[in-house]
Motif scaffolding. Structure first.
Motif, short mmCIF file in Angstrom:
data_model
loop_
_atom_site.label_atom_id
_atom_site.label_comp_id
_atom_site.label_asym_id
_atom_site.label_seq_id
_atom_site.Cartn_x
_atom_site.Cartn_y
_atom_site.Cartn_z
N TYR A 70 0.85 -1.19 0.00
CA TYR A 70 0.00 0.00 0.00
C TYR A 70 0.89 1.24 0.00
O TYR A 70 1.86 1.32 0.76
N ILE A 71 0.53 2.20 -0.85
CA ILE A 71 1.29 3.43 -0.97
C ILE A 71 0.33 4.61 -0.98
O ILE A 71 -0.88 4.44 -1.22
N ASN A 72 0.86 5.81 -0.71
CA ASN A 72 0.08 7.02 -0.88
C ASN A 72 0.06 7.40 -2.36
O ASN A 72 0.99 7.09 -3.11
N VAL A 73 -1.00 8.08 -2.78
CA VAL A 73 -1.16 8.40 -4.19
C VAL A 73 -0.02 9.26 -4.72
O VAL A 73 0.33 9.18 -5.91
N GLU A 74 0.60 10.08 -3.86
CA GLU A 74 1.72 10.92 -4.31
C GLU A 74 2.89 10.08 -4.81
O GLU A 74 3.68 10.52 -5.66
N THR A 75 3.04 8.88 -4.29
CA THR A 75 4.14 8.01 -4.71
C THR A 75 3.99 7.56 -6.15
O THR A 75 4.96 7.14 -6.79
N LEU A 76 2.77 7.66 -6.70
CA LEU A 76 2.57 7.30 -8.10
C LEU A 76 3.43 8.15 -9.02
O LEU A 76 3.91 7.67 -10.06
N SER A 77 3.63 9.41 -8.66
CA SER A 77 4.47 10.27 -9.50
C SER A 77 5.91 9.78 -9.52
O SER A 77 6.61 9.89 -10.54
N LEU A 78 6.40 9.27 -8.39
CA LEU A 78 7.74 8.69 -8.35
C LEU A 78 7.84 7.50 -9.29
O LEU A 78 8.87 7.30 -9.95
N LEU A 79 6.77 6.71 -9.36
CA LEU A 79 6.76 5.51 -10.19
C LEU A 79 6.44 5.80 -11.65
O LEU A 79 6.37 4.88 -12.46
N GLY A 80 6.22 7.09 -11.97
CA GLY A 80 5.92 7.46 -13.34
C GLY A 80 4.49 7.17 -13.75
O GLY A 80 4.19 7.02 -14.94
N GLU A 81 3.58 7.10 -12.78
CA GLU A 81 2.17 6.81 -13.04
C GLU A 81 1.33 8.07 -12.83
O GLU A 81 1.67 8.91 -11.99
N PRO A 82 0.22 8.21 -13.56
CA PRO A 82 -0.66 9.38 -13.36
C PRO A 82 -1.35 9.32 -12.01
O PRO A 82 -1.61 8.23 -11.48
N LEU A 83 -1.67 10.46 -11.45
CA LEU A 83 -2.31 10.53 -10.13
C LEU A 83 -3.81 10.34 -10.28
O LEU A 83 -4.62 11.22 -9.98
N LEU A 84 -4.20 9.17 -10.74
CA LEU A 84 -5.59 8.83 -10.97
C LEU A 84 -5.90 7.50 -10.30
O LEU A 84 -5.01 6.71 -9.99
N PHE A 85 -7.20 7.25 -10.11
CA PHE A 85 -7.66 6.04 -9.44
C PHE A 85 -8.41 5.15 -10.44
O PHE A 85 -8.85 5.61 -11.49
N ASN A 86 -8.57 3.87 -10.08
CA ASN A 86 -9.33 2.95 -10.94
C ASN A 86 -10.28 2.05 -10.15
O ASN A 86 -10.90 1.16 -10.73
N ARG A 87 -10.35 2.26 -8.85
CA ARG A 87 -11.32 1.50 -8.03
C ARG A 87 -11.99 2.45 -7.04
O ARG A 87 -11.34 3.32 -6.46
N LEU A 88 -13.30 2.22 -6.86
CA LEU A 88 -14.06 3.04 -5.91
C LEU A 88 -14.79 2.11 -4.95
O LEU A 88 -15.61 1.28 -5.35
N ASP A 89 -14.46 2.22 -3.66
CA ASP A 89 -15.13 1.44 -2.61
C ASP A 89 -16.25 2.29 -2.04
O ASP A 89 -16.03 3.43 -1.61
#
Length: 337
Positions: free
Chosen positions: A186-205
């Motif tokens: 589990y990571i915080n969404v800000e870490t997505l930028s480090l991984l080169g991924e867009p700051l977007l989601f694909n699942r909604l609980d």
């Protein structure tokens, strides 16, 4: 007859009928102990497992969607049928030191304040922030990682990134790694930028207000929510599911299996109680007439057979209770572990 002689006769009676003694003690121990195990198991599961599960605000329905941002979460949360909603981004990566091992990363807006299906932290060094990761407990054990260690994550592009383990968590809302074989972090969404991924989601609980314990009602409410909110926002629904499979919305995924196991345990305990009662009744029918015959054959003994039998029954019960308590405590501890 004085008390010393009475106890000596009682001891000789026990020693001369060791099989009967062991049989009665065995049945008393099993019957009382099994009832204790069943009662303690129900208490532990309802107070520890189910209460902790409910405390994390379990999702009623999980929606797999095309990429979306926080604005959709706000729109869904504003609907009158929704109690709360929380986004995630799920993606599959691999371990740099073992590319054949897949690692599923779940990115959330703020790991320290997950609004829906919040994992239980069992070990933590610092708050999970940028470039940090929290590992699911069985995943950490499989990877032989502890808090403070580094995890090398390899993306599909082949790039490798280092994430520091800041927490070990127990996620009661997903099947464990031992069941699925999937490693999870589990990571915080800000870490997505480090991984080169867009700051977007694909699942909604989503937690619904009026669909507890009813999967059909939950799915109907979500269908209406899709038509009112998601489709006008241009978001595509890829799939939807009630977390937990056979369990009802808001229930632990293993609750049907746990209920079945507890029912079997309760039935077994009742059968052992019945066996214990039968053993005592059989002992009365066999021993008491024999003791009366002995008194009649030697009236000088002047020992009340009923008093002797009650003393034997008291000793059986006392020793059986002690053994049953030890057996019940050991069994309950084993189930709790």
């Amino acid at each position: 007859m004085d008390d010393k002689t009475r106890w000596q006769n009682l001891f000789r009676e026990f020693w001369g009928n060791k099989k009967r003694l062991l049989l009665v003690l065995l049945w008393v121990t099993l019957s009382i102990g099994s009832v204790g195990i069943a009662a303690n198991s129900i208490y532990l599961i309802t107070t520890d497992l189910y209460n902790q599960f409910a405390g994390g605000n379990p999702a009623s329905v999980s929606l797999d969607l095309s990429p979306f941002d926080e604005s959709l979460v706000e729109a869904v949360s504003a609907d009158q049928t929704v109690e709360s909603a929380a986004p995630r981004r799920l993606m599959i990566t691999s371990l740099a030191d073992d590319p054949s091992s897949a690692l599923q990363l779940e990115a959330v807006p703020d790991f320290e304040h997950v609004r829906v299906s919040q994992p239980l932290v069992v070990a933590q060094r610092y708050a999970v922030q940028y470039a940090d990761i929290a590992l699911e407990a069985e995943t950490a054990a499989a990877m032989e990682k502890q808090v403070g260690d580094l995890v090398l994550v390899q993306m599909e592009s082949g790039k490798i990134f280092s994430l520091k383990v800041q927490a070990i968590v127990q996620d009661m809302y997903e099947l464990p790694t031992s069941h699925t074989g999937t490693l999870r972090g589990y990571i915080n969404v800000e870490t997505l930028s480090l991984l080169g991924e867009p700051l977007l989601f694909n699942r909604l609980d989503v937690v619904l207000k009026d669909a507890h314990n009813d999967a059909g009602a939950a799915l109907q409410a979500v269908d209406a929510l899709v038509q009112k909110v998601l489709e006008p926002a241009g978001v595509t629904v890829i799939g939807m599911q009630v977390p937990g499979g056979a369990a009802a919305p808001g229930q632990h995924w293993a609750q049907p299996q746990i209920t079945a196991v507890l029912l079997v345990l309760l039935v077994v305990s009742l059968l052992t109680v019945a066996g214990s009662v039968w053993t005592v009744v059989h002992t009365v029918r066999v021993v008491l007439p024999r003791q009366i015959s002995q008194i009649e054959a030697a009236p000088a003994l002047r020992e009340d057979p009923f008093q002797k039998f009650l003393l034997e029954l008291f000793v059986f019960s006392l020793v059986g209770w002690v053994l049953a308590i030890l057996f019940g405590m050991g069994g309950s501890y084993g189930l709790a572990q």
